[in-house]
Design a protein around this motif. Structure first.
Motif, PDB file in Angstrom:
ATOM      1  N   MET A 224      49.867  41.888 105.409  1.00  0.00           N
ATOM      2  CA  MET A 224      51.220  41.337 105.397  1.00  0.00           C
ATOM      3  C   MET A 224      52.230  42.452 105.561  1.00  0.00           C
ATOM      4  N   ALA A 225      53.231  42.220 106.413  1.00  0.00           N
ATOM      5  CA  ALA A 225      54.271  43.213 106.640  1.00  0.00           C
ATOM      6  C   ALA A 225      55.612  42.683 106.140  1.00  0.00           C
ATOM      7  N   ASN A 226      56.503  43.602 105.798  1.00  0.00           N
ATOM      8  CA  ASN A 226      57.868  43.237 105.406  1.00  0.00           C
ATOM      9  C   ASN A 226      58.767  43.368 106.629  1.00  0.00           C
ATOM     10  N   ILE A 227      59.322  42.247 107.079  1.00  0.00           N
ATOM     11  CA  ILE A 227      60.111  42.224 108.308  1.00  0.00           C
ATOM     12  C   ILE A 227      61.544  41.792 108.003  1.00  0.00           C
ATOM     13  N   LEU A 228      62.496  42.570 108.486  1.00  0.00           N
ATOM     14  CA  LEU A 228      63.917  42.245 108.332  1.00  0.00           C
ATOM     15  C   LEU A 228      64.421  41.610 109.621  1.00  0.00           C
ATOM     16  N   VAL A 229      64.954  40.402 109.518  1.00  0.00           N
ATOM     17  CA  VAL A 229      65.510  39.690 110.674  1.00  0.00           C
ATOM     18  C   VAL A 229      67.034  39.697 110.543  1.00  0.00           C
ATOM     19  N   VAL A 230      67.716  40.288 111.534  1.00  0.00           N
ATOM     20  CA  VAL A 230      69.178  40.391 111.502  1.00  0.00           C
ATOM     21  C   VAL A 230      69.750  39.605 112.680  1.00  0.00           C
ATOM     22  N   ASP A 231      70.417  38.495 112.384  1.00  0.00           N
ATOM     23  CA  ASP A 231      70.999  37.662 113.437  1.00  0.00           C
ATOM     24  C   ASP A 231      72.087  36.797 112.827  1.00  0.00           C
ATOM     25  N   ASP A 232      73.221  36.677 113.525  1.00  0.00           N
ATOM     26  CA  ASP A 232      74.324  35.894 112.967  1.00  0.00           C
ATOM     27  C   ASP A 232      74.138  34.390 113.153  1.00  0.00           C
TER      28      ASP A 232
END
Length: 239
Positions: free
Chosen positions: A1-9
């Protein structure tokens, strides 16, 4: 499992990417603007960042430059945009972005890019970003479910409404499927057990289940929704 940051308005994009990547077993953190992304990065480097270019406060390329300038660009970053030019994509790559995805993002392109990013992270930073998938122990030969057995072994007895005459399936599983059920109900019951079995064995990975069952992911999503099967809950139950 990976830690993923999703940045989107765009909330719809955030929710869609979160759902797809959560189904793959990843932990997802969401940010709707650059400021929230800065705060998330300040708490520690994620294993991967999906970063939108056009945002209302600070655009993604500017944020990428900030991270590079401050020595915070220590994780793979994949840029996303539906309006960016080739020059913008080239600039982002020059600054340090690993890849660029054009919206609307095709699911297979997304998963391939994410996997490539995580592989790159493993090669460059020696850290346990991906936890090994738990081994699935075979069920007892007599069909009984041992205490602490994985969900895939317990699955055939999960539906009290499916009972009656026994029908033996592969790998030693005994499915208690009633032949007295109407054909549609019997078929749905079997398909539900079938997909739950594969989801349990594959740790909730929709990609691997799609490969195992020979279905395209979009068809698989629709089928699971129709049957009332929730991959996310199965994955958590199997951990």
């Amino acid at each position: 499992m990976a830690n993923i940051l999703v940045v989107d308005d765009e909330m719809g994009i955030r929710e869609l990417l979160s759902e797809i990547l959560s189904d793959e077993g990843h932990a997802i953190q969401l940010a709707e603007n650059a400021q929230q992304a800065r705060e998330a990065r300040a708490q520690g480097a994620p294993d991967l960042v999906l970063l939108d270019i056009w945002m209302p406060d600070t655009d993604g390329v500017t944020l990428l430059k900030e991270w590079q300038r401050d020595g915070l660009l220590t994780m793979p970053v994949i840029m996303m945009s539906g309006h960016a030019t080739i020059d913008t994509a080239v600039e982002a790559t020059r600054i340090g972005a690993l890849n660029f995805l054009e919206k609307p993002i095709a699911m297979q392109k997304l998963l391939k890019a994410v996997q490539a990013g995580l592989t790159r992270a493993q090669e460059t930073v020696r850290s346990p970003s991906l936890a090994p998938r738990p081994a699935v122990a075979p069920p007892p030969e007599d069909g009984a479910v041992a205490a602490g057995a994985p969900f895939s072994a317990a699955m055939p007895q999960a539906h009290a409404s499916v009972r009656g005459a026994g029908a033996t399936a592969g790998e030693g599983h005994m499915f208690n499927l009633s032949f007295d059920l109407p054909l549609r109900e019997a078929r749905d019951a079997f398909e539900r057990m079938y997909f739950e079995h594969h989801l349990g064995r594959e740790g909730g990975s929709m990609t691997r289940v799609a490969e195992k069952t020979g279905l395209e992911r979009t068809h698989l999503y629709r089928k699971l929704k129709q049957l009332g099967v929730e991959p996310g809950k199965l994955a958590k139950k199997n951990q």
